[in-house]
Design an enzyme around this catalytic site. Structure first.
Site, PDB file in Angstrom:
ATOM      1  N   TYR A   1     -14.665  -2.931  -7.272  1.00 46.99           N
ATOM      2  CA  TYR A   1     -14.031  -2.245  -6.135  1.00 46.99           C
ATOM      3  C   TYR A   1     -12.501  -2.284  -6.283  1.00 46.99           C
ATOM      4  O   TYR A   1     -11.824  -1.252  -6.177  1.00 46.99           O
ATOM      5  CB  TYR A   1     -14.465  -2.911  -4.828  1.00 46.99           C
ATOM      6  CG  TYR A   1     -13.903  -2.238  -3.606  1.00 46.99           C
ATOM      7  CD1 TYR A   1     -14.464  -1.061  -3.109  1.00 46.99           C
ATOM      8  CD2 TYR A   1     -12.790  -2.763  -2.945  1.00 46.99           C
ATOM      9  CE1 TYR A   1     -13.935  -0.429  -1.990  1.00 46.99           C
ATOM     10  CE2 TYR A   1     -12.252  -2.143  -1.836  1.00 46.99           C
ATOM     11  CZ  TYR A   1     -12.834  -0.983  -1.354  1.00 46.99           C
ATOM     12  OH  TYR A   1     -12.288  -0.356  -0.244  1.00 46.99           O
TER      13      TYR A   1
ATOM     14  N   SER B   1      -7.050   1.078  -1.224  1.00 48.70           N
ATOM     15  CA  SER B   1      -7.350  -0.171  -0.505  1.00 48.70           C
ATOM     16  C   SER B   1      -6.279  -1.208  -0.810  1.00 48.70           C
ATOM     17  O   SER B   1      -5.652  -1.175  -1.872  1.00 48.70           O
ATOM     18  CB  SER B   1      -8.706  -0.714  -0.954  1.00 48.70           C
ATOM     19  OG  SER B   1      -8.896  -2.029  -0.464  1.00 48.70           O
TER      20      SER B   1
END
Ligand SMILES: NC(=O)c1ccc[n+]([C@@H]2O[C@H](COP(=O)([O-])OP(=O)(O)OC[C@H]3O[C@@H](n4cnc5c(N)ncnc54)[C@H](OP(=O)(O)O)[C@@H]3O)[C@@H](O)[C@H]2O)c1
Length: 237
Positions: free
Chosen positions: A143, A129
């Site tokens: 995350y 990401s």
């Protein structure tokens, strides 16, 4: 790759980016096995919060693919808020790390052992990401950390096993429209999020899938260790 069909395992392929990745292989000479938590629709069931689920998935995928996997795509992931004041903060941290990073690591390990045992080339494509480099919201420390770990792991694998013909790539998508448009945008901060993307829109799953397909099948070996950004120039490094 050998002359026969390329055998590919794609995790998290029930929906979103993973489903688009599987669909992107449509006209290629490949055989793909996918996975979701519940299974069904030809997908292997594996819930990565359960101990032993990643090795079991690997074995089930091998069974479906005549004992040979050439490409692993680690795509399954969880993006759930974890507010600092939450009483179960550590539990949420661990859950995200287990799904996003530890299970991917277990599958990478099994893939590298498998490729080396067979003495054949292999490829790993890890869907990380933008958060790995940019960081994420205050509710998403876990995350961002899981995706940063994934990028570091990918580079390590690339450096360690290039000599064995094992290639590793990481893809870092920015916001990617994987749900209903309005819900998706609302869950990520609404209009403010679009204002921060010079391209003026979020990515489509098919765009990320096309990069994954390229890494899985066509990217030249000299590209191993590369981290590919796809974020509409919202974070240019
Ligand atoms: N969408 C974005 O904006 C974006 C941006 C950057 C990076 N990414 C990354 O891209 C990847 C795919 O994202 P997405 O948006 O397409 O995700 P998604 O639509 O939420 O789909 C997630 C996939 O992961 C599987 N999964 C979730 N929890 C799992 C668990 N406990 N065990 C095993 N599998 C599990 C889901 O299976 P079920 O259907 O069974 O739940 C589903 O197939 C993720 O790694 C994500 O972090 C996404």
């Amino acid at each position: 790759m050998s002359n026969s069909k390329t055998h590919i395992l794609v995790t998290g392929s029930s929906r979103g980016i993973g489903k688009a990745i599987i669909e992107s292989f449509g006209k290629d000479d490949v055989t793909v096995v996918g996975q979701s938590t519940a299974g069904g629709d030809d997908l292997v069931a594996a819930d990565f919060t359960q101990d032993g689920s990643a090795p079991l998935l690997w074995q089930q995928a091998l069974d479906r693919l005549d004992g040979r996997i050439d490409v692993l795509v680690n795509n399954a992931g969880l993006f759930q808020p974890n507010p600092l004041a939450a009483e179960d903060w550590l539990e949420s941290w661990d859950r995200t790390m287990t799904i996003n990073l530890t299970s991917s690591a277990e599958l990478c390990r099994l893939a590298v052992l498998h490729f080396r045992q067979r003495g054949e080339p292999g490829r790993i494509v890890n869907i990380a990401s933008r958060a790995a480099y940019r960081g994420d919201s205050p509710d998403h420390w876990h995350y961002a950390a899981s995706k940063g770990g994934m990028v570091a792991m990918t580079k390590t694998i690339a450096r360690a096993y290039a000599k064995d013909g094992i290639l590793a790539f990481a893809i870092c998508p920015g916001f990617t429209m994987t749900g209903m448009a309005e819900d998706y945008l609302a869950s990520r901060g609404g209009d403010k999020l679009l204002a921060d993307i010079p391209l003026g829109r979020v990515a489509q799953p098919e765009e990320i899938a096309s990069i994954a397909r390229y890494c899985a099948l066509d990217a030249p070996p000299s590209m191993t260790g590369a981290v590919l950004d796809a974020n509409g120039a919202s974070f240019v490094r």
